[in-house]
Design an enzyme around this catalytic site. Structure first.
Site, PDB file in Angstrom:
ATOM      1  N   GLU A  47     -59.144 -16.547 -32.329  1.00 48.34           N
ATOM      2  CA  GLU A  47     -59.926 -16.165 -33.490  1.00 48.34           C
ATOM      3  C   GLU A  47     -59.687 -17.233 -34.550  1.00 48.34           C
ATOM      4  O   GLU A  47     -58.532 -17.552 -34.848  1.00 48.34           O
ATOM      5  CB  GLU A  47     -59.459 -14.797 -34.003  1.00 48.34           C
ATOM      6  CG  GLU A  47     -60.334 -14.335 -35.134  1.00 48.34           C
ATOM      7  CD  GLU A  47     -59.897 -13.007 -35.752  1.00 48.34           C
ATOM      8  OE1 GLU A  47     -58.932 -12.402 -35.260  1.00 48.34           O
ATOM      9  OE2 GLU A  47     -60.539 -12.619 -36.741  1.00 48.34           O
ATOM     10  N   ARG A 281     -46.055 -12.593 -23.739  1.00 45.64           N
ATOM     11  CA  ARG A 281     -46.286 -13.459 -24.874  1.00 45.64           C
ATOM     12  C   ARG A 281     -45.047 -14.313 -25.108  1.00 45.64           C
ATOM     13  O   ARG A 281     -43.942 -13.921 -24.748  1.00 45.64           O
ATOM     14  CB  ARG A 281     -46.506 -12.459 -25.954  1.00 45.64           C
ATOM     15  CG  ARG A 281     -46.696 -12.586 -27.249  1.00 45.64           C
ATOM     16  CD  ARG A 281     -46.879 -11.454 -28.155  1.00 45.64           C
ATOM     17  NE  ARG A 281     -47.249 -12.136 -29.373  1.00 45.64           N
ATOM     18  CZ  ARG A 281     -48.492 -12.300 -29.768  1.00 45.64           C
ATOM     19  NH1 ARG A 281     -49.475 -11.762 -29.102  1.00 45.64           N
ATOM     20  NH2 ARG A 281     -48.756 -12.988 -30.841  1.00 45.64           N
ATOM     21  N   LYS A 291     -50.480 -15.600 -36.874  1.00 44.22           N
ATOM     22  CA  LYS A 291     -51.263 -16.396 -37.803  1.00 44.22           C
ATOM     23  C   LYS A 291     -51.216 -15.776 -39.188  1.00 44.22           C
ATOM     24  O   LYS A 291     -51.196 -16.482 -40.192  1.00 44.22           O
ATOM     25  CB  LYS A 291     -52.709 -16.490 -37.317  1.00 44.22           C
ATOM     26  CG  LYS A 291     -52.876 -17.362 -36.092  1.00 44.22           C
ATOM     27  CD  LYS A 291     -54.344 -17.718 -35.897  1.00 44.22           C
ATOM     28  CE  LYS A 291     -54.840 -17.484 -34.491  1.00 44.22           C
ATOM     29  NZ  LYS A 291     -55.637 -16.265 -34.373  1.00 44.22           N
TER      30      LYS A 291
HETATM   31  P1  ATP Z   1     -51.910 -14.191 -33.861  1.00 47.45           P
HETATM   32  O1  ATP Z   1     -51.318 -12.857 -34.144  1.00 47.45           O
HETATM   33  O2  ATP Z   1     -50.933 -15.295 -33.926  1.00 47.45           O
HETATM   34  O3  ATP Z   1     -53.153 -14.421 -34.633  1.00 47.45           O
HETATM   35  P2  ATP Z   1     -53.601 -13.530 -31.760  1.00 47.45           P
HETATM   36  O4  ATP Z   1     -53.296 -13.036 -30.397  1.00 47.45           O
HETATM   37  O5  ATP Z   1     -54.257 -12.634 -32.707  1.00 47.45           O
HETATM   38  O6  ATP Z   1     -52.294 -14.135 -32.317  1.00 47.45           O
HETATM   39  P3  ATP Z   1     -55.780 -15.136 -31.047  1.00 47.45           P
HETATM   40  O7  ATP Z   1     -56.422 -16.204 -31.823  1.00 47.45           O
HETATM   41  O8  ATP Z   1     -56.531 -13.897 -30.813  1.00 47.45           O
HETATM   42  O9  ATP Z   1     -54.417 -14.852 -31.725  1.00 47.45           O
HETATM   43  O10 ATP Z   1     -55.198 -15.681 -29.671  1.00 47.45           O
HETATM   44  C1  ATP Z   1     -55.901 -16.466 -28.744  1.00 47.45           C
HETATM   45  C2  ATP Z   1     -55.213 -16.320 -27.423  1.00 47.45           C
HETATM   46  O11 ATP Z   1     -53.870 -16.764 -27.506  1.00 47.45           O
HETATM   47  C3  ATP Z   1     -55.176 -14.876 -26.971  1.00 47.45           C
HETATM   48  O12 ATP Z   1     -55.579 -14.821 -25.614  1.00 47.45           O
HETATM   49  C4  ATP Z   1     -53.746 -14.481 -27.138  1.00 47.45           C
HETATM   50  O13 ATP Z   1     -53.374 -13.527 -26.193  1.00 47.45           O
HETATM   51  C5  ATP Z   1     -53.012 -15.795 -26.954  1.00 47.45           C
HETATM   52  N1  ATP Z   1     -51.743 -15.781 -27.672  1.00 47.45           N
HETATM   53  C6  ATP Z   1     -51.546 -15.570 -28.984  1.00 47.45           C
HETATM   54  N2  ATP Z   1     -50.248 -15.551 -29.287  1.00 47.45           N
HETATM   55  C7  ATP Z   1     -49.584 -15.781 -28.127  1.00 47.45           C
HETATM   56  C8  ATP Z   1     -48.207 -15.892 -27.774  1.00 47.45           C
HETATM   57  N3  ATP Z   1     -47.250 -15.771 -28.684  1.00 47.45           N
HETATM   58  N4  ATP Z   1     -47.900 -16.151 -26.483  1.00 47.45           N
HETATM   59  C9  ATP Z   1     -48.862 -16.282 -25.559  1.00 47.45           C
HETATM   60  N5  ATP Z   1     -50.172 -16.184 -25.828  1.00 47.45           N
HETATM   61  C10 ATP Z   1     -50.546 -15.937 -27.096  1.00 47.45           C
HETATM   62 MG    MG Z   2     -55.005 -12.246 -34.435  1.00 47.76          MG
END
Ligand code: ATP
Ligand code: MG
Length: 793
Positions: A47, A281, A291
């Site tokens: 995102e 994760r 983020k």
């Molecule tokens: P954040 O909370 O940091 O925004 P998110 O999962 O909301 O993380 P996204 O932009 O939706 O962030 O993530 C894109 C992809 O990266 C998703 O498929 C998510 O599962 C993966 N991802 C995010 N954080 C991790 C992590 N710590 N380890 C492995 N994969 C991750």
């Molecule tokens: Mg997110």
């Protein structure tokens, strides 16, 4: 670096992922079954609401790694999809930063750049279809009421009074919702699933909500925005994704994922619909990885922008100097499983050092300078000494000229006026080796009014140029130094962990209260002139200090700024290039011996070996035991000896089979070392690994392996070679074995008779004979069966 050819450190060649994980197993099975024909389509769906962090890198390496790893057996793609269905927090700056980060990591989405917001029309159409099927309805309860009606884990939900609206009424309301006729929150669209489901998530999940907001791509075209659980499966289906990989928290959401696809897609599309798989994760200690929290740190100026080198963002790591290859290899090492864990920062640093060791030429820099005067050197004499950029154990060429002059700087901590016994650096009356330079003896200590040492005076031995004495004497300490007249001043930025608790998220109070106030320390140092010459993209090792590179933002020709990428694990001894090989080995042996004795002593007292590990060793133990699945005792044994652990790591590089390699290290190697250390062995880790591979792949028997190992211990050599020379490849050729067995039986008629009389335990005797005759190379199972057959006759 004057005469060194520094090879480009950034590489765009993607490293393939660790194939040994459950997702690869699933893909293998799907390819075998033809579930998706020969297609393997993955996606990375960030995102655009912030910059990517190293957790995202794990997902990138997994998804793009699959595209590369299956390229030669399937039709593979990996999409970069911006999951931009939330108007409020998304913006184009983030889109750009994400693209840059993925590219920097070395991956290419080719033409497959997609935006979920481009599918808004399709999301709408699918919703209309659901309404017509009676699978969705417009609900007019408010947020609060919806929550109450949903019930709780141990209480079923209650249907909304609007749940049974007619299809026509639903269609009409939904159309009006899109047309902007209602306020935010007045109505929502919900799936009609089951308000009594034991899975809360299935109690009529929301599909759309009204939000009058400006979208960075769609402008004001929409005031109806889809929910993640509805949009994500459809995005995957629209793009023909086959394997939709996400992190474990979405485990439960898979129910909705499946429901949406099964109710939106046509029957014939369902067998090859995308499927979601969850993996663990990446969580790193002493930092935050969401983020949202990172944005807070940036916006509130706790750090200096998204690319602050202390942040775990890819932009920050990049600016700090971390090579993308190190991130790729780290992401592979942590592994893809279904069990959640936290990874210690030291694992990341370990991967970093591994990566930098052979990339970063060695140079000298003094971070906390103390002036030294060699009184027997002329004031304007400059002695340009050839010095290698590489330690002896790295097979690389490249030298630079280091100027030796009357005045130079050493590290303040390398001098003690009143040294403790184990201090082997400079002290009054002591002689040390100046790396690449001369032996120097300190004669006078100059202090200021406060008693602070401001200068040391002494003399060099002119016979010791380059670091060796004709009479063979060798001081204990070797110091790095930089000429005072030719050195270049620079600013060193030394980074420490961002937070001072391992898991700042766990604290329920404000997580910023745990920020480490000393996460950045700035030092004014001096650099040898060769290191100041080529400033872009040059990662170097400041000997005994760490890996550094010039800060891409702030370093200029007039004001050099170097970021510390990572410190050295062992700042003394092991990386000391100017010690002779014998000296290095002698020191290592001594250390190992002491540690071994200590370990033996405590083992006798039956202490848990894991307890005895230092923090660093403990990290290695965790890694071996938890990530590599080596059993606890072996992992502790190996991790408890740095030399052994290094040897083990190096062996895994050559043959990546942790368990058999660990077994061989513990059961065969250790016992044979006796009072030696692995550094004394006449063979290296890769030969050792080759031997393990030979047994592990059944090319030779265990017994033959021991024979080979004995010879290796004795004379060194490559195991394959020894095997061939001595004809030890496993014999499972029945004819050849039968002939040998016949011979054995002929030669031992008495034993044969006794066996046939019922003394069956003699089978062991016969096996021994067969093994002896084949030098241990007979396949024992085949031999035993044949023996039994021939004895039963
Ligand atoms: P954040 O909370 O940091 O925004 P998110 O999962 O909301 O993380 P996204 O932009 O939706 O962030 O993530 C894109 C992809 O990266 C998703 O498929 C998510 O599962 C993966 N991802 C995010 N954080 C991790 C992590 N710590 N380890 C492995 N994969 C991750
Ligand atoms: Mg997110």
């Amino acid at each position: 670096m004057s005469s060194t050819d520094v090879s480009p450190v950034e590489s765009t060649a993607p490293v393939s992922s660790d194939r040994d994980n459950f997702i690869y197993d699933i893909i293998d099975q799907d390819l075998a079954d033809g579930t998706y024909g020969d297609r393997v389509v993955t996606r990375f769906p960030p995102e655009p609401n912030g910059y990517l962090h190293i957790g995202h890198a794990k997902s990138i390496v997994l998804n793009f790694g699959i595209k590369h790893d299956y390229a030669d057996q399937a039709d593979t793609r990996c999409h970069l999809r911006f999951d931009d269905t939330n108007p409020e927090t998304e913006n184009p700056e983030y889109v750009d930063s994400i693209k840059e980060a993925v590219q920097w990591l070395g991956y290419d989405w080719e033409e497959h750049e997609y935006y979920a917001s481009d599918y808004f029309e399709q999301f709408y159409e699918y919703a209309v279809k659901l309404i017509k099927q009676g699978d969705a309805y417009v609900d007019s309860l408010d947020e609060e009421e919806i929550r109450e009606y949903r019930g709780s884990v141990d209480q079923p939900g209650t249907p909304s009074p609007y749940r049974d609206r007619s299809v026509e009424e639903n269609l009409e309301l939904f159309r009006k919702m899109r047309a902007g006729e209602f306020e935010d929150g007045e109505h929502v669209l919900r799936a009609k699933i089951d308000m009594t489901s034991p899975h809360m998530i299935m109690r009529d999940p929301l599909l759309f909500r009204i939000k009058h907001a400006h979208h960075y791509r769609q402008g004001d075209d929409w005031c109806l925005y889809p929910m993640y659980d509805y949009a994500h499966p459809l995005e995957d289906a629209i793009e023909d994704v086959t394997h939709s990989l996400c992190t474990l928290e979405f485990d439960n959401n898979r129910r909705v994922y499946d429901w949406v696809l099964e109710h939106c897609l046509e029957d014939e599309e369902i067998p090859s619909r995308p499927r979601q798989y969850e993996f663990n994760r990446l969580n790193l200690d002493y930092t935050v990885m969401s983020k949202r929290r990172l944005r807070h740190l940036v916006e509130e100026e706790y750090v200096d922008g998204w690319d602050d080198p202390r942040l775990p963002t890819l932009a920050g790591l990049r600016r700090r100097g971390v090579p993308p290859s190190a991130i790729r290899s780290f992401c592979r090492r942590v592994g893809v499983t279904r069990s959640q864990s936290r990874v210690q920062m030291s694992h990341f640093e370990h991967a970093l050092r591994d990566d930098l060791n052979e990339k970063a030429p060695r140079v000298m820099a003094v971070l906390d300078p103390l002036k030294v005067v060699a009184t027997n050197v002329d004031e304007d004499a400059v002695d340009w000494i050839d010095a290698s950029h590489w330690p002896r154990d790295i097979d690389k060429e490249g030298t630079r000229k280091v100027p030796f002059t009357r005045e130079f700087y050493i590290e303040r901590e390398d001098f003690r006026e009143d040294p403790p016994d184990d201090f082997i650096r400079l002290a009054p009356g002591r002689e040390v080796r100046l790396r690449h330079g001369y032996y120097f003896t300190c004669e006078t200590v100059v202090t200021d009014d406060n008693g602070t040492v401001v200068e040391l005076r002494g003399t060099i031995d002119p016979e010791t140029r380059g670091g060796t004495a004709p009479d063979g004497r060798s001081p204990d300490g070797t110091l790095h130094w930089v000429s005072a007249s030719h050195g270049v001043p620079f600013e060193a930025r030394v980074y420490d962990r961002l937070f001072d608790v391992p898991n700042p998220r766990a604290a329920d109070d404000d997580f910023t209260a745990h920020l480490n106030p000393n996460s950045l320390s700035v030092q004014e140092g001096v650099l040898e002139p060769a290191a100041a010459e080529h400033l872009t993209d040059a990662r170097v090792q400041f000997v005994r200090k760490g890996y550094y590179w010039p800060d891409p933002e702030d370093s200029t020709e007039d004001h050099l700024v170097f970021n510390q990428i990572v410190s050295l694990r062992d700042t003394w001894g092991e990386t000391d290039a100017s010690l002779s090989r014998e000296e290095i080995e002698e020191r290592r042996r001594e250390k190992e011996r002491q540690k071994e004795q200590q370990r033996q002593r405590s083992l006798e007292n039956k202490t848990d070996p894991v307890e005895l590990l230092s923090d660093d060793q403990r990290d290695r133990f965790d890694y071996y035991h938890e990530e590599l699945d080596v059993n606890r005792e072996s992992a502790a044994t190996i991790a408890g000896s740095d030399a052994l652990a290094d040897f083990f790591d190096a062996a895994l590089q050559a043959y990546d089979a942790p368990r058999p390699v660990a077994n061989w290290v513990v059961n065969e190697l250790l016992g044979n070392l006796r009072d030696r250390t692995v550094d004394d062995l006449p063979f290296g880790a890769s030969e050792f690994a080759a031997l393990v591979r030979l047994v592990d792949s059944d090319e030779i028997t265990n017994r033959a392996a021991r024979t080979v190992f004995e010879e290796m211990l004795d004379k060194g050599g490559a195991p394959e070679h020894i095997v061939d020379e001595r004809g030890l490849r496993q014999v499972d050729d029945t004819d050849a074995l039968s002939a040998i067995i016949d011979q054995v039986l002929d030669e031992h008629p008495d034993e044969v008779a006794r066996y046939r009389d019922g003394k069956q335990s003699l089978i062991g005797f016969f096996m021994g004979q067969v093994m002896q005759r084949t030098d241990g190379s007979a396949n024992p199972e085949v031999a035993r069966t044949l023996l039994q057959e021939q004895l039963e006759e």
